[in-house]
Motif scaffolding. Structure first.
Motif, PDB file in Angstrom:
ATOM      1  N   SER A   1      48.385  93.502  55.164  1.00 11.45           N
ATOM      2  CA  SER A   1      49.506  92.595  54.887  1.00 11.45           C
ATOM      3  C   SER A   1      50.807  93.068  55.512  1.00 11.45           C
ATOM      4  O   SER A   1      51.619  92.258  55.984  1.00 11.45           O
ATOM      5  CB  SER A   1      49.686  92.432  53.376  1.00 11.45           C
ATOM      6  OG  SER A   1      48.521  91.905  52.789  1.00 11.45           O
ATOM      7  N   SER A   2      51.034  94.370  55.513  1.00  7.61           N
ATOM      8  CA  SER A   2      52.308  94.898  56.004  1.00  7.61           C
ATOM      9  C   SER A   2      52.314  95.160  57.502  1.00  7.61           C
ATOM     10  O   SER A   2      53.328  95.597  58.057  1.00  7.61           O
ATOM     11  CB  SER A   2      52.646  96.202  55.267  1.00  7.61           C
ATOM     12  OG  SER A   2      51.665  97.182  55.521  1.00  7.61           O
ATOM     13  N   THR A   3      51.196  94.891  58.161  1.00  4.17           N
ATOM     14  CA  THR A   3      51.102  95.139  59.601  1.00  4.17           C
ATOM     15  C   THR A   3      51.237  93.831  60.368  1.00  4.17           C
ATOM     16  O   THR A   3      50.477  92.888  60.155  1.00  4.17           O
ATOM     17  CB  THR A   3      49.751  95.793  59.965  1.00  4.17           C
ATOM     18  OG1 THR A   3      49.639  97.044  59.296  1.00  4.17           O
ATOM     19  CG2 THR A   3      49.652  96.017  61.462  1.00  4.17           C
TER      20      THR A   3
ATOM     21  N   LEU B   1      41.211  98.444  52.610  1.00  2.88           N
ATOM     22  CA  LEU B   1      41.329  96.986  52.638  1.00  2.88           C
ATOM     23  C   LEU B   1      40.766  96.366  51.371  1.00  2.88           C
ATOM     24  O   LEU B   1      41.266  95.339  50.894  1.00  2.88           O
ATOM     25  CB  LEU B   1      40.611  96.422  53.868  1.00  2.88           C
ATOM     26  CG  LEU B   1      41.219  96.762  55.233  1.00  2.88           C
ATOM     27  CD1 LEU B   1      40.406  96.106  56.349  1.00  2.88           C
ATOM     28  CD2 LEU B   1      42.679  96.334  55.315  1.00  2.88           C
ATOM     29  N   GLY B   2      39.729  96.978  50.821  1.00  2.00           N
ATOM     30  CA  GLY B   2      39.162  96.465  49.574  1.00  2.00           C
ATOM     31  C   GLY B   2      40.174  96.498  48.445  1.00  2.00           C
ATOM     32  O   GLY B   2      40.319  95.521  47.688  1.00  2.00           O
ATOM     33  N   GLN B   3      40.891  97.611  48.332  1.00  2.56           N
ATOM     34  CA  GLN B   3      41.919  97.716  47.289  1.00  2.56           C
ATOM     35  C   GLN B   3      43.055  96.731  47.527  1.00  2.56           C
ATOM     36  O   GLN B   3      43.614  96.170  46.585  1.00  2.56           O
ATOM     37  CB  GLN B   3      42.467  99.144  47.255  1.00  2.56           C
ATOM     38  CG  GLN B   3      41.462 100.170  46.763  1.00  2.56           C
ATOM     39  CD  GLN B   3      42.047 101.559  46.769  1.00  2.56           C
ATOM     40  OE1 GLN B   3      43.045 101.831  46.105  1.00  2.56           O
ATOM     41  NE2 GLN B   3      41.435 102.465  47.514  1.00  2.56           N
TER      42      GLN B   3
ATOM     43  N   LEU C   1      45.634  99.475  60.794  1.00  2.00           N
ATOM     44  CA  LEU C   1      45.286  98.880  59.502  1.00  2.00           C
ATOM     45  C   LEU C   1      44.856  99.937  58.494  1.00  2.00           C
ATOM     46  O   LEU C   1      45.114  99.802  57.295  1.00  2.00           O
ATOM     47  CB  LEU C   1      44.185  97.837  59.677  1.00  2.00           C
ATOM     48  CG  LEU C   1      44.536  96.595  60.489  1.00  2.00           C
ATOM     49  CD1 LEU C   1      43.361  95.625  60.503  1.00  2.00           C
ATOM     50  CD2 LEU C   1      45.784  95.902  59.958  1.00  2.00           C
ATOM     51  N   THR C   2      44.208 101.005  58.950  1.00  6.79           N
ATOM     52  CA  THR C   2      43.805 102.070  58.033  1.00  6.79           C
ATOM     53  C   THR C   2      45.019 102.794  57.470  1.00  6.79           C
ATOM     54  O   THR C   2      45.063 103.150  56.289  1.00  6.79           O
ATOM     55  CB  THR C   2      42.882 103.076  58.749  1.00  6.79           C
ATOM     56  OG1 THR C   2      41.748 102.391  59.263  1.00  6.79           O
ATOM     57  CG2 THR C   2      42.397 104.152  57.780  1.00  6.79           C
TER      58      THR C   2
ATOM     59  N   LYS D   1      45.276  86.313  62.989  1.00  7.80           N
ATOM     60  CA  LYS D   1      45.268  87.674  62.438  1.00  7.80           C
ATOM     61  C   LYS D   1      44.053  87.906  61.542  1.00  7.80           C
ATOM     62  O   LYS D   1      43.458  88.990  61.550  1.00  7.80           O
ATOM     63  CB  LYS D   1      46.562  87.931  61.670  1.00  7.80           C
ATOM     64  CG  LYS D   1      46.700  89.351  61.143  1.00  7.80           C
ATOM     65  CD  LYS D   1      47.983  89.526  60.341  1.00  7.80           C
ATOM     66  CE  LYS D   1      48.057  90.912  59.724  1.00  7.80           C
ATOM     67  NZ  LYS D   1      49.268  91.078  58.869  1.00  7.80           N
ATOM     68  N   LYS D   2      43.657  86.906  60.752  1.00  4.36           N
ATOM     69  CA  LYS D   2      42.495  87.074  59.870  1.00  4.36           C
ATOM     70  C   LYS D   2      41.223  87.286  60.679  1.00  4.36           C
ATOM     71  O   LYS D   2      40.387  88.124  60.331  1.00  4.36           O
ATOM     72  CB  LYS D   2      42.344  85.868  58.942  1.00  4.36           C
ATOM     73  CG  LYS D   2      43.286  85.875  57.753  1.00  4.36           C
ATOM     74  CD  LYS D   2      42.908  84.790  56.762  1.00  4.36           C
ATOM     75  CE  LYS D   2      43.802  84.864  55.532  1.00  4.36           C
ATOM     76  NZ  LYS D   2      43.425  83.836  54.525  1.00  4.36           N
ATOM     77  N   ALA D   3      41.066  86.515  61.734  1.00  3.06           N
ATOM     78  CA  ALA D   3      39.888  86.681  62.592  1.00  3.06           C
ATOM     79  C   ALA D   3      39.870  88.081  63.198  1.00  3.06           C
ATOM     80  O   ALA D   3      38.800  88.706  63.315  1.00  3.06           O
ATOM     81  CB  ALA D   3      39.891  85.620  63.692  1.00  3.06           C
ATOM     82  N   PHE D   4      41.034  88.569  63.560  1.00  8.33           N
ATOM     83  CA  PHE D   4      41.141  89.928  64.085  1.00  8.33           C
ATOM     84  C   PHE D   4      40.766  90.950  63.015  1.00  8.33           C
ATOM     85  O   PHE D   4      40.008  91.896  63.278  1.00  8.33           O
ATOM     86  CB  PHE D   4      42.569  90.178  64.575  1.00  8.33           C
ATOM     87  CG  PHE D   4      42.827  91.575  65.052  1.00  8.33           C
ATOM     88  CD1 PHE D   4      42.151  92.088  66.152  1.00  8.33           C
ATOM     89  CD2 PHE D   4      43.762  92.380  64.411  1.00  8.33           C
ATOM     90  CE1 PHE D   4      42.397  93.378  66.599  1.00  8.33           C
ATOM     91  CE2 PHE D   4      44.011  93.664  64.842  1.00  8.33           C
ATOM     92  CZ  PHE D   4      43.329  94.170  65.952  1.00  8.33           C
TER      93      PHE D   4
END
Length: 216
Positions: free
Chosen positions: A26-28, A110-112, A20-21, A51-54
């Protein structure tokens, strides 16, 4: 939860942090994370509903890791408070170089990406920044007590300013593939707050002159 289950969950969180970093949320796809981790999809849903919980669990896990890193540097009482902050910055620069400027800060990334489009993530991400901000503020308060920075400065505001500027510097470092933006920000930040800074001394003199004028 037995050790085997804990190891599986921790492996998922570590791999999630890495992917994710570097690639964003979104693209993962989950499949790519599971493939990298070598874990079947059925095992994933044993730990996370979706996925959101993850994603939220990855944020919490990263925050715990990063708070420990901040504490390592900012609570090192063998160093002066401003030197501790400089040590954190130096360590971050090494990390950026070690990963060839591909990762940066998971929370900033993730903030951006998500703050403006998904309320699920906006508040948890802001809460993380406030947690980090508190740690830097305490360090700056110690610097104030040890006469490293002027006593009229608001340490909470300075800590907020630090993270706003630092995250921007991280982004520019990734774009430039260089630590120069990090060094520039650090130099300007410390130059702004250090008590022997000529600019700050001039400001103090101006405040004193204004006070004298008002008394007259």
């Amino acid at each position: 939860m037995d050790n085997g289950h804990l190891e599986t969950k921790e492996k998922l969180l570590r791999m999630g942090t890495q992917v994710l970093t570097e690639k964003g949320f979104s693209s993962t796809g989950l499949d790519s994370i599971l493939k990298e981790a070598g874990i079947p999809k059925g095992s994933f849903y044993h730990y996370f509903a979706n996925k959101k919980a993850f994603g939220l669990a990855v944020i919490d896990n990263y925050n715990a890791y990063f708070c420990a890193k901040l504490d390592k540097w900012l609570l090192n009482d063998s160093r002066s408070p401003l030197d501790r902050l400089a040590d954190f910055i130096a360590d971050a620069k090494h990390g950026m170089e070690r990963y060839r400027f591909k990762r940066g800060c998971l929370i900033g990334n993730l903030g951006q990406e998500l703050a403006g489009v998904d309320e699920t993530f906006r508040h948890p991400l802001e809460k993380v920044f406030l947690t980090w901000q508190t740690r830097v503020s305490r360090c700056l308060e110690e610097a104030q007590q040890q006469n490293e920075i002027a006593h009229h400065l608001n340490c909470q505001d300075l800590a907020s300013f630090f993270w706003i500027g630092w995250e921007g510097a991280i982004l520019r470092a990734k774009l430039a593939q260089s630590c120069d933006p990090l060094e520039l920000f650090a130099d300007q930040f410390f130059g702004m707050i250090k008590k022997n800074n000529p600019i700050e001394n001039n400001r103090s003199e101006n405040r004193e002159s204004n006070s004298d004028y008002q008394r007259k």
